[in-house]
Design a protein around this motif. Structure first.
Motif, PDB file in Angstrom:
ATOM      1  N   LYS A 179     -11.974 139.847  52.028  1.00  0.00           N
ATOM      2  CA  LYS A 179     -12.770 138.621  52.716  1.00  0.00           C
ATOM      3  C   LYS A 179     -12.611 137.202  51.734  1.00  0.00           C
ATOM      4  O   LYS A 179     -13.415 136.103  53.131  1.00  0.00           O
ATOM      5  CB  LYS A 179     -14.704 139.473  51.922  1.00  0.00           C
ATOM      6  N   THR A 180     -12.848 137.718  50.603  1.00  0.00           N
ATOM      7  CA  THR A 180     -12.179 135.645  50.131  1.00  0.00           C
ATOM      8  C   THR A 180     -10.913 135.256  50.091  1.00  0.00           C
ATOM      9  O   THR A 180     -10.802 134.337  50.152  1.00  0.00           O
ATOM     10  CB  THR A 180     -12.375 135.969  48.549  1.00  0.00           C
ATOM     11  N   VAL A 181     -10.044 135.525  51.012  1.00  0.00           N
ATOM     12  CA  VAL A 181      -8.309 135.486  49.980  1.00  0.00           C
ATOM     13  C   VAL A 181      -7.822 135.256  52.608  1.00  0.00           C
ATOM     14  O   VAL A 181      -8.158 136.338  53.173  1.00  0.00           O
ATOM     15  CB  VAL A 181      -7.012 136.103  49.867  1.00  0.00           C
ATOM     16  N   PRO A 182      -6.950 133.822  52.517  1.00  0.00           N
ATOM     17  CA  PRO A 182      -6.522 134.366  54.265  1.00  0.00           C
ATOM     18  C   PRO A 182      -5.310 135.898  53.913  1.00  0.00           C
ATOM     19  O   PRO A 182      -5.133 136.020  52.697  1.00  0.00           O
ATOM     20  CB  PRO A 182      -6.277 132.957  53.949  1.00  0.00           C
ATOM     21  N   THR A 183      -4.725 136.177  55.017  1.00  0.00           N
ATOM     22  CA  THR A 183      -4.520 137.405  55.495  1.00  0.00           C
ATOM     23  C   THR A 183      -3.021 136.409  56.559  1.00  0.00           C
ATOM     24  O   THR A 183      -3.336 136.281  57.185  1.00  0.00           O
ATOM     25  CB  THR A 183      -5.310 138.250  55.398  1.00  0.00           C
ATOM     26  N   PHE A 184      -2.002 137.281  55.809  1.00  0.00           N
ATOM     27  CA  PHE A 184      -0.824 136.603  57.182  1.00  0.00           C
ATOM     28  C   PHE A 184       0.172 138.124  56.788  1.00  0.00           C
ATOM     29  O   PHE A 184       0.210 139.320  55.542  1.00  0.00           O
ATOM     30  CB  PHE A 184      -0.724 135.782  56.261  1.00  0.00           C
ATOM     31  N   THR A 185       0.833 138.347  58.049  1.00  0.00           N
ATOM     32  CA  THR A 185       1.634 139.136  57.821  1.00  0.00           C
ATOM     33  C   THR A 185       3.489 138.404  57.666  1.00  0.00           C
ATOM     34  O   THR A 185       3.284 137.642  58.065  1.00  0.00           O
ATOM     35  CB  THR A 185       1.689 140.155  59.143  1.00  0.00           C
ATOM     36  N   LEU A 186       4.334 138.806  56.783  1.00  0.00           N
ATOM     37  CA  LEU A 186       5.461 138.070  57.046  1.00  0.00           C
ATOM     38  C   LEU A 186       6.308 138.986  56.495  1.00  0.00           C
ATOM     39  O   LEU A 186       6.510 139.951  56.414  1.00  0.00           O
ATOM     40  CB  LEU A 186       5.403 138.163  54.600  1.00  0.00           C
ATOM     41  N   GLU A 187       7.312 138.842  58.162  1.00  0.00           N
ATOM     42  CA  GLU A 187       8.233 139.611  58.267  1.00  0.00           C
ATOM     43  C   GLU A 187       9.046 139.165  58.221  1.00  0.00           C
ATOM     44  O   GLU A 187      10.152 137.592  58.139  1.00  0.00           O
ATOM     45  CB  GLU A 187       8.241 139.046  60.376  1.00  0.00           C
ATOM     46  N   ALA A 188       9.992 140.023  56.870  1.00  0.00           N
ATOM     47  CA  ALA A 188      11.228 139.879  56.158  1.00  0.00           C
ATOM     48  C   ALA A 188      12.275 139.862  57.128  1.00  0.00           C
ATOM     49  O   ALA A 188      12.966 140.622  57.228  1.00  0.00           O
ATOM     50  CB  ALA A 188      11.216 139.837  54.321  1.00  0.00           C
ATOM     51  N   ALA A 247       6.723 143.303  56.456  1.00  0.00           N
ATOM     52  CA  ALA A 247       6.990 143.835  57.081  1.00  0.00           C
ATOM     53  C   ALA A 247       8.366 143.844  57.661  1.00  0.00           C
ATOM     54  O   ALA A 247       8.778 143.016  57.508  1.00  0.00           O
ATOM     55  CB  ALA A 247       6.583 144.359  58.401  1.00  0.00           C
ATOM     56  N   ARG A 248       8.858 144.628  58.115  1.00  0.00           N
ATOM     57  CA  ARG A 248      11.058 143.880  58.419  1.00  0.00           C
ATOM     58  C   ARG A 248      10.920 143.388  59.562  1.00  0.00           C
ATOM     59  O   ARG A 248       9.882 143.656  60.574  1.00  0.00           O
ATOM     60  CB  ARG A 248      11.597 145.270  58.060  1.00  0.00           C
ATOM     61  N   SER A 249      11.314 142.404  59.948  1.00  0.00           N
ATOM     62  CA  SER A 249      11.657 141.525  60.577  1.00  0.00           C
ATOM     63  C   SER A 249      12.339 142.303  62.130  1.00  0.00           C
ATOM     64  O   SER A 249      14.145 141.801  61.883  1.00  0.00           O
ATOM     65  CB  SER A 249      12.186 139.899  60.534  1.00  0.00           C
ATOM     66  N   ALA A 250      11.766 142.525  63.315  1.00  0.00           N
ATOM     67  CA  ALA A 250      12.966 142.809  64.265  1.00  0.00           C
ATOM     68  C   ALA A 250      14.526 142.479  64.647  1.00  0.00           C
ATOM     69  O   ALA A 250      14.705 143.131  65.381  1.00  0.00           O
ATOM     70  CB  ALA A 250      11.806 143.937  65.600  1.00  0.00           C
ATOM     71  N   ASP A 251      13.775 141.150  63.909  1.00  0.00           N
ATOM     72  CA  ASP A 251      15.558 140.242  64.855  1.00  0.00           C
ATOM     73  C   ASP A 251      16.398 139.811  63.596  1.00  0.00           C
ATOM     74  O   ASP A 251      16.869 138.490  64.108  1.00  0.00           O
ATOM     75  CB  ASP A 251      15.236 139.316  65.500  1.00  0.00           C
ATOM     76  N   GLY A 252      15.727 139.596  62.619  1.00  0.00           N
ATOM     77  CA  GLY A 252      16.269 139.101  61.109  1.00  0.00           C
ATOM     78  C   GLY A 252      15.654 137.636  60.871  1.00  0.00           C
ATOM     79  O   GLY A 252      16.417 137.234  60.324  1.00  0.00           O
ATOM     80  N   GLU A 253      14.791 137.244  61.649  1.00  0.00           N
ATOM     81  CA  GLU A 253      14.599 136.096  61.419  1.00  0.00           C
ATOM     82  C   GLU A 253      12.761 136.501  60.412  1.00  0.00           C
ATOM     83  O   GLU A 253      12.014 137.188  60.533  1.00  0.00           O
ATOM     84  CB  GLU A 253      14.079 135.601  62.658  1.00  0.00           C
ATOM     85  N   THR A 254      12.844 135.216  59.287  1.00  0.00           N
ATOM     86  CA  THR A 254      11.761 135.372  58.324  1.00  0.00           C
ATOM     87  C   THR A 254      10.452 134.405  59.014  1.00  0.00           C
ATOM     88  O   THR A 254      10.678 133.609  59.369  1.00  0.00           O
ATOM     89  CB  THR A 254      12.212 134.221  57.287  1.00  0.00           C
ATOM     90  N   ARG A 255       9.379 134.566  59.438  1.00  0.00           N
ATOM     91  CA  ARG A 255       8.475 133.947  59.641  1.00  0.00           C
ATOM     92  C   ARG A 255       6.890 135.080  59.375  1.00  0.00           C
ATOM     93  O   ARG A 255       7.197 136.084  58.658  1.00  0.00           O
ATOM     94  CB  ARG A 255       8.105 134.034  61.386  1.00  0.00           C
ATOM     95  N   LEU A 256       5.968 134.457  58.733  1.00  0.00           N
ATOM     96  CA  LEU A 256       5.181 134.354  58.529  1.00  0.00           C
ATOM     97  C   LEU A 256       3.637 133.760  59.477  1.00  0.00           C
ATOM     98  O   LEU A 256       4.115 132.787  60.188  1.00  0.00           O
ATOM     99  CB  LEU A 256       4.141 133.055  57.151  1.00  0.00           C
ATOM    100  N   VAL A 257       2.731 134.902  60.099  1.00  0.00           N
ATOM    101  CA  VAL A 257       1.618 134.757  60.542  1.00  0.00           C
ATOM    102  C   VAL A 257       0.529 135.423  60.418  1.00  0.00           C
ATOM    103  O   VAL A 257       0.156 136.612  58.986  1.00  0.00           O
ATOM    104  CB  VAL A 257       2.459 135.335  62.156  1.00  0.00           C
ATOM    105  N   PRO A 258      -0.854 134.706  61.080  1.00  0.00           N
ATOM    106  CA  PRO A 258      -2.097 134.946  60.266  1.00  0.00           C
ATOM    107  C   PRO A 258      -1.926 137.258  60.822  1.00  0.00           C
ATOM    108  O   PRO A 258      -1.673 137.282  61.206  1.00  0.00           O
ATOM    109  CB  PRO A 258      -2.782 134.266  61.442  1.00  0.00           C
ATOM    110  N   MET A 259      -3.260 137.488  59.984  1.00  0.00           N
ATOM    111  CA  MET A 259      -3.069 138.602  60.104  1.00  0.00           C
ATOM    112  C   MET A 259      -4.763 138.310  60.171  1.00  0.00           C
ATOM    113  O   MET A 259      -5.547 138.247  59.314  1.00  0.00           O
ATOM    114  CB  MET A 259      -2.258 139.710  59.211  1.00  0.00           C
ATOM    115  N   ALA A 260      -5.761 139.856  60.702  1.00  0.00           N
ATOM    116  CA  ALA A 260      -6.552 139.949  61.476  1.00  0.00           C
ATOM    117  C   ALA A 260      -7.174 140.454  59.670  1.00  0.00           C
ATOM    118  O   ALA A 260      -6.826 141.239  59.731  1.00  0.00           O
ATOM    119  CB  ALA A 260      -7.057 140.795  61.561  1.00  0.00           C
ATOM    120  N   ARG A 261      -8.237 140.476  59.100  1.00  0.00           N
ATOM    121  CA  ARG A 261      -8.914 140.475  57.625  1.00  0.00           C
ATOM    122  C   ARG A 261      -9.170 141.975  58.014  1.00  0.00           C
ATOM    123  O   ARG A 261      -8.451 142.928  57.285  1.00  0.00           O
ATOM    124  CB  ARG A 261      -9.336 140.087  57.704  1.00  0.00           C
ATOM    125  N   THR A 262      -9.229 142.891  59.271  1.00  0.00           N
ATOM    126  CA  THR A 262      -9.721 144.190  59.520  1.00  0.00           C
ATOM    127  C   THR A 262      -8.312 144.599  58.850  1.00  0.00           C
ATOM    128  O   THR A 262      -8.018 145.580  58.304  1.00  0.00           O
ATOM    129  CB  THR A 262     -10.112 144.175  60.738  1.00  0.00           C
TER     130      THR A 262
END
Length: 330
Positions: free
Chosen positions: A302-311, A253-268
């Motif tokens: 179901k089998t791997v961790p899922t994240f949102t990467l804000e670029a 996803a695009r970062s709203a403030d220009g910072e790059t961050r990685l946060v957990p994302m719900a599997r659903t």
């Protein structure tokens, strides 16, 4: 088919597809996508494609209308679900009939027409599906010092290629910036990358100056240049084409403030996002192939961790964030 027919085979990592036509120039699109996977004809094909040049296109097959409208770049088409046969019709230009249970497809092309991208992708989908594999619109990169992959998915134009090249500059290995092939087995989910050129945008070149040695002076109408994997291999690590285990799934996803961050994302949420970009619905609902693709996506999530990467403005910063998150998850 006449005695003049030619047959080429391609190894889709365990599923061999054969393409037969009267002339090689009837299938240039296949070589554009699959040329690096071509093998000798001695291989036993698991899926066969016959290309016939004819004015008899058989445009009105029986069955339920699944789609009738415009598709990007290719124009108007109809899709007809006849149960054991699926038809794609571009009126006056070409038709496709896929027989899943028989493992074959027939393309009928008007002499004045060239095979369309939509038709090619449907053939590849069917051939891969017949071998228990599914093509997903994701990038794939190996982790530094590991054979395991991270998959990055996002709609076109969100920055998958930029992020992929940024990670590759930090020791990740590039498998594909756009198309990965997944297979679910008892041992888990693996993936391999479709070996095709990487399209680099002007904006990517400006953000990642290290790619400049691979670029020429000419840009296309979209402001892009297509760069071969061999050329990219001179400045980054480009992985060979083989199935690898998957360590994580990232939604870009695009970062709203220009910072790059990685946060957990719900599997659903991860499943919904990945399905939205990869599973097609029609007037008759989900076709069997799409249902099987959805099941593959479910198994992956179901089998791997899922994240949102804000670029953000510095996508190279994602490399350290990914390594740290996977160390913590492992």
């Amino acid at each position: 088919m006449s005695d003049r027919t030619m047959t080429f085979c391609y190894d889709l990592k365990g599923q061999v597809i054969s393409v037969t036509a009267a002339r090689a120039d009837l299938w240039p699109s296949f070589d554009l996508m699959l040329g690096a996977l071509r093998v000798e004809e001695a291989a036993q094909p698991g899926f066969r494609v016959d290309i016939i040049e004819t004015i008899d296109l058989q445009e009105n097959p029986e069955g339920k209308l699944a789609f009738d409208g415009e598709v990007p770049f290719d124009g108007h088409c109809r899709m007809i679900d006849a149960g054991d046969v699926f038809h794609l019709v571009f009126p006056g230009q070409q038709t496709l009939s896929i027989r899943d249970e028989e493992g074959r497809a027939e393309i009928r092309v008007h002499p004045d027409s060239k095979i369309k991208w939509t038709l090619l992708m449907m053939v590849l989908d069917a051939a891969l599906d017949a071998g228990g594999q599914h093509m997903l619109h994701t990038a794939g990169l190996t982790l530094p010092g590991s054979d395991a992959l991270v998959l990055i998915h996002a709609p076109s134009g969100t920055g998958k290629s930029t992020t992929s090249l940024a990670l590759a500059s930090q020791g990740f290995g590039l498998c594909s910036d756009d198309v990965m092939i997944l297979r679910v087995t008892q041992d888990g989910v693996t993936a391999w990358g479709m070996p095709r050129k990487v399209k680099i945008h002007r904006n990517t070149a400006a953000m990642l100056p290290f790619v400049s040695p691979c670029l020429g002076e000419t840009w296309d109408a979209e402001g892009e240049q297509a760069v071969s994997l061999d050329r990219l291999g001179e400045i980054i690590r480009v992985e060979d084409v083989r199935a690898r285990p998957i360590a994580a799934l990232l939604h870009l996803a695009r970062s709203a403030d220009g910072e790059t961050r990685l946060v957990p994302m719900a599997r659903t949420d991860a499943m919904v996002a990945l399905a939205a970009d990869n599973v097609r619905t029609g007037m008759t609902g989900l076709l069997p192939l799409q249902k099987r693709r959805m099941a593959t996506i479910a198994a992956l999530v179901k089998t791997v961790p899922t994240f949102t990467l804000e670029a953000g403005a510095r996508p190279v910063e994602a490399a350290q964030l990914i390594r740290a998150a996977l160390r913590q998850a492992g």
